[in-house]
Structure formats: structure tokens, C-alpha cells
Scaffold this motif. Structure first.
Motif, PDB file in Angstrom:
ATOM      1  N   ASP A  97      -1.925   6.454  -4.991  1.00 31.67           N
ATOM      2  CA  ASP A  97      -3.000   7.384  -5.309  1.00 31.67           C
ATOM      3  C   ASP A  97      -2.463   8.612  -6.023  1.00 31.67           C
ATOM      4  O   ASP A  97      -1.476   9.210  -5.578  1.00 31.67           O
ATOM      5  CB  ASP A  97      -3.702   7.852  -4.026  1.00 31.67           C
ATOM      6  CG  ASP A  97      -4.750   6.854  -3.555  1.00 31.67           C
ATOM      7  OD1 ASP A  97      -5.331   6.170  -4.408  1.00 31.67           O
ATOM      8  OD2 ASP A  97      -4.977   6.771  -2.334  1.00 31.67           O
ATOM      9  N   ASP A 147       0.873  -1.175   0.000  1.00 32.74           N
ATOM     10  CA  ASP A 147       0.000   0.000   0.000  1.00 32.74           C
ATOM     11  C   ASP A 147       0.911   1.226   0.000  1.00 32.74           C
ATOM     12  O   ASP A 147       1.396   1.644   1.044  1.00 32.74           O
ATOM     13  CB  ASP A 147      -0.898  -0.031   1.240  1.00 32.74           C
ATOM     14  CG  ASP A 147      -1.772   1.226   1.345  1.00 32.74           C
ATOM     15  OD1 ASP A 147      -1.608   2.151   0.518  1.00 32.74           O
ATOM     16  OD2 ASP A 147      -2.614   1.275   2.259  1.00 32.74           O
ATOM     17  N   ALA A 178       0.134   4.339  -0.972  1.00 28.74           N
ATOM     18  CA  ALA A 178      -0.751   5.481  -1.250  1.00 28.74           C
ATOM     19  C   ALA A 178       0.031   6.797  -1.285  1.00 28.74           C
ATOM     20  O   ALA A 178      -0.121   7.592  -2.209  1.00 28.74           O
ATOM     21  CB  ALA A 178      -1.876   5.539  -0.216  1.00 28.74           C
ATOM     22  N   PHE A 179       0.852   6.995  -0.271  1.00 27.44           N
ATOM     23  CA  PHE A 179       1.775   8.134  -0.267  1.00 27.44           C
ATOM     24  C   PHE A 179       3.179   7.695  -0.676  1.00 27.44           C
ATOM     25  O   PHE A 179       3.831   8.298  -1.518  1.00 27.44           O
ATOM     26  CB  PHE A 179       1.894   8.724   1.153  1.00 27.44           C
ATOM     27  CG  PHE A 179       0.820   9.685   1.505  1.00 27.44           C
ATOM     28  CD1 PHE A 179       0.935  11.013   1.165  1.00 27.44           C
ATOM     29  CD2 PHE A 179      -0.301   9.255   2.194  1.00 27.44           C
ATOM     30  CE1 PHE A 179      -0.063  11.907   1.503  1.00 27.44           C
ATOM     31  CE2 PHE A 179      -1.304  10.141   2.522  1.00 27.44           C
ATOM     32  CZ  PHE A 179      -1.187  11.470   2.180  1.00 27.44           C
ATOM     33  N   HIS A 208      -4.495  11.166  -6.180  1.00 24.61           N
ATOM     34  CA  HIS A 208      -5.137  12.257  -5.438  1.00 24.61           C
ATOM     35  C   HIS A 208      -4.430  12.546  -4.118  1.00 24.61           C
ATOM     36  O   HIS A 208      -4.927  13.330  -3.320  1.00 24.61           O
ATOM     37  CB  HIS A 208      -6.628  11.972  -5.200  1.00 24.61           C
ATOM     38  CG  HIS A 208      -6.910  10.673  -4.523  1.00 24.61           C
ATOM     39  ND1 HIS A 208      -7.359   9.576  -5.203  1.00 24.61           N
ATOM     40  CD2 HIS A 208      -6.815  10.286  -3.239  1.00 24.61           C
ATOM     41  CE1 HIS A 208      -7.537   8.571  -4.356  1.00 24.61           C
ATOM     42  NE2 HIS A 208      -7.212   8.979  -3.148  1.00 24.61           N
ATOM     43  N   LYS A 209      -3.297  11.936  -3.896  1.00 28.12           N
ATOM     44  CA  LYS A 209      -2.499  12.324  -2.735  1.00 28.12           C
ATOM     45  C   LYS A 209      -1.330  13.155  -3.263  1.00 28.12           C
ATOM     46  O   LYS A 209      -1.509  14.327  -3.576  1.00 28.12           O
ATOM     47  CB  LYS A 209      -2.089  11.088  -1.948  1.00 28.12           C
ATOM     48  CG  LYS A 209      -3.321  10.401  -1.338  1.00 28.12           C
ATOM     49  CD  LYS A 209      -3.000   9.464  -0.217  1.00 28.12           C
ATOM     50  CE  LYS A 209      -4.268   9.047   0.507  1.00 28.12           C
ATOM     51  NZ  LYS A 209      -4.979   7.960  -0.206  1.00 28.12           N
TER      52      LYS A 209
HETATM   53  C1  LIG Z   1      -1.324   4.357   3.279  1.00 26.45           C
HETATM   54  C2  LIG Z   1      -2.735   4.680   2.851  1.00 26.45           C
HETATM   55  N1  LIG Z   1      -3.495   3.752   2.252  1.00 26.45           N
HETATM   56  C3  LIG Z   1      -4.749   4.008   1.827  1.00 26.45           C
HETATM   57  C4  LIG Z   1      -5.315   5.241   2.021  1.00 26.45           C
HETATM   58  C5  LIG Z   1      -6.727   5.484   1.533  1.00 26.45           C
HETATM   59  O1  LIG Z   1      -6.691   5.648   0.165  1.00 26.45           O
HETATM   60  P1  LIG Z   1      -7.932   6.212  -0.720  1.00 26.45           P
HETATM   61  O2  LIG Z   1      -7.942   7.692  -0.552  1.00 26.45           O
HETATM   62  O3  LIG Z   1      -7.549   5.847  -2.100  1.00 26.45           O
HETATM   63  O4  LIG Z   1      -9.174   5.550  -0.251  1.00 26.45           O
HETATM   64  C6  LIG Z   1      -4.588   6.246   2.648  1.00 26.45           C
HETATM   65  C7  LIG Z   1      -5.178   7.569   2.863  1.00 26.45           C
HETATM   66  O5  LIG Z   1      -4.623   8.446   3.463  1.00 26.45           O
HETATM   67  C8  LIG Z   1      -3.253   5.968   3.058  1.00 26.45           C
HETATM   68  O6  LIG Z   1      -2.499   6.914   3.635  1.00 26.45           O
END
Ligand SMILES: Cc1ncc(COP(=O)(O)O)c(C=O)c1O
Length: 232
Positions: A51, A22, A24-25, A53-54
Motif C-alpha cells: 500500500d 501481503d 501492506a507494510f 497509503h501506509k
Molecule cells: C498486512 C496488511 N494487509 C492488509 C491491510 C489492509 O489494507 P488496505 O488498507 O489496503 O485495505 C493492512 C492494513 O493495515 C495490513 O496491515
């Protein structure tokens, strides 16, 4: 935080497990010469998500999945129904090479063209522009945690590895949790900056996270001043 991917992937491979990261960031840190080492071994994972959007700063909701195993990805995502038109079938009928059929790649049948802003952001920033944005946010996060941490009555609980850190506010009566929540409330109501609260190792803390491409040095200065005022 970053897990030790080399070690985790070796353990998982020995047991036939699938490793999903994961990111995401964190996956964006791979663009930066300064931070790429944090992702050492991540290329051995079976799949990643991140993501747009991050840290890429494109609108919600632009998530990406990267899957090493084409057949597994295809099996999880493809849908066939008699009434649907599929690129492979229509191309075969016309004697052409099939275009990528979106139904084989993601869970939705209908979606807006998320790829357009993502493509535009990547093309306009380029690898160097994205890396500069990542490094800038990381520097701001480090400076925020350091300078807020230097204010009287502030304890740094976690210095950022990349763009996030934790501080808490110490109360004279010893009730640090309530005091931390009160100070966070004052900072939020002041409106110059926004930090959320969290619980970390049983302690209430304020979560400092920087991800916006527009955040600059003056914002960091204003933010530290706002925290000083909230403490006062
Ligand atoms: C490590 C991590 N995984 C998943 C997510 C959630 O992702 P999404 O915005 O795509 O639902 C976040 C949101 O901050 C995150 O920091």
C-alpha cells in the motif's frame, strides 16, 4: 512479522501452489539496507501487494499489486465490451504502438489518478528518502516499546521486528485485561497520542505502531510522558 519466504516458496513450488505476499507494510522494508534481509526469498513469490497509503504516506487508497505471471494477471483483470474503446484496437487502426490500457491492469474501470501522488512521493523522496523514513519509524517504534516497557506496571509482549510492538498494563488485582483496556482508554482520551487495543495470545494488549513521516523524537518523548500520566 515476516514469514520465512525461502522455505514457504520452496514448499509451495513443490506442490504447484501460488504464493501471494501481503506486504501492506512489510514490503517497504526492502528499501532499507538495515531491514532488507527480512524479505529474503520474497522475490520467489508469484504476487505481492503493498500500500502507498501506509508507509509511503500518500492519501487513501493507493494499493499496488505485482504479479509475476502476466497472462494470469491479464486474464483476471481485462474486460472487453463492444462499446468500449481499447488502446490496442485504436492504436492498431492508427498503425501505432498501443499505450498501456488501464482496463487490463486493475479491477476498476473508473478511478482517480492515484498514480500521481505516488509518483510524486517516490520522485521527491527517492530510494534514500524512503529508506530513511522506514528506518526512522522503526527506530521510533523500538524506542516507544522500550521506554513504555520500562514504566512501572508495563509488560512488553512483543518487541518490534520493524514498526509494531505490543505492551500490556499489569493490574494489582490481577485483572490485567480490564486494566489494559482502561489505560488505553485514558491514553486515547488524553489525545497526545493514539494507540489501539488488541487481543494477542488471549491477552488484551496495546498495539504500538509508527508509520507517519512526521513522527519525531519529541513525539516519542511526549507519548511516553502521556502513557506515564495515564498509568499514574
Ligand atoms: C498486512 C496488511 N494487509 C492488509 C491491510 C489492509 O489494507 P488496505 O488498507 O489496503 O485495505 C493492512 C492494513 O493495515 C495490513 O496491515
Amino acid at each position: 512479522m515476516f514469514d520465512p519466504f525461502e522455505e514457504a516458496c520452496s514448499l509451495a513450488a513443490a506442490r504447484g501452489a501460488w504464493v501471494h505476499v501481503d506486504g501492506a507494510f512489510g514490503l517497504w522494508a526492502a528499501v532499507s539496507d538495515r531491514h532488507r534481509h527480512l524479505l529474503s526469498g520474497v522475490d520467489r513469490a508469484d504476487s505481492w501487494t503493498t500500500d502507498g497509503h501506509k508507509w509511503l504516506n500518500v492519501p487513501f487508497d493507493s494499493g499496488f499489486a505485482f504479479v509475476r505471471h502476466t497472462a494470469a494477471h491479464r486474464a483476471a483483470m481485462s474486460t472487453r465490451a463492444n462499446y468500449l474503446a481499447h488502446a490496442a484496437d485504436t492504436a492498431a487502426e492508427a498503425g501505432m504502438v498501443p499505450a498501456r490500457d488501464q482496463m487490463d491492469w486493475n479491477p476498476e474501470w473508473s478511478r482517480r489518478a492515484r498514480a500521481v501522488p505516488v509518483y510524486a512521493a517516490i520522485r521527491s523522496l527517492g530510494r534514500r528518502g524512503i529508506a530513511e523514513m522506514i528506518d526512522r519509524c522503526v527506530d521510533h517504534a523500538h524506542r516507544l516499546v522500550a521506554e513504555i516497557g520500562d514504566l512501572p506496571g508495563v509488560e512488553v509482549l512483543a518487541r518490534p521486528v520493524i514498526n509494531q510492538g505490543l505492551v500490556r498494563f499489569l493490574a494489582t488485582d490481577g485483572d490485567h485485561d480490564s486494566h489494559t483496556d482502561q489505560v488505553i482508554g485514558r491514553i486515547q482520551r488524553d489525545g497526545a497520542t493514539w494507540f489501539g487495543g488488541t487481543t494477542w495470545n488471549g491477552m488484551r494488549a496495546m498495539r504500538i505502531s509508527v508509520v507517519n513521516w512526521r513522527t519525531g523524537d519529541q513525539d516519542v518523548d511526549r507519548t511516553v510522558a502521556a502513557v506515564r500520566t495515564a498509568l499514574g
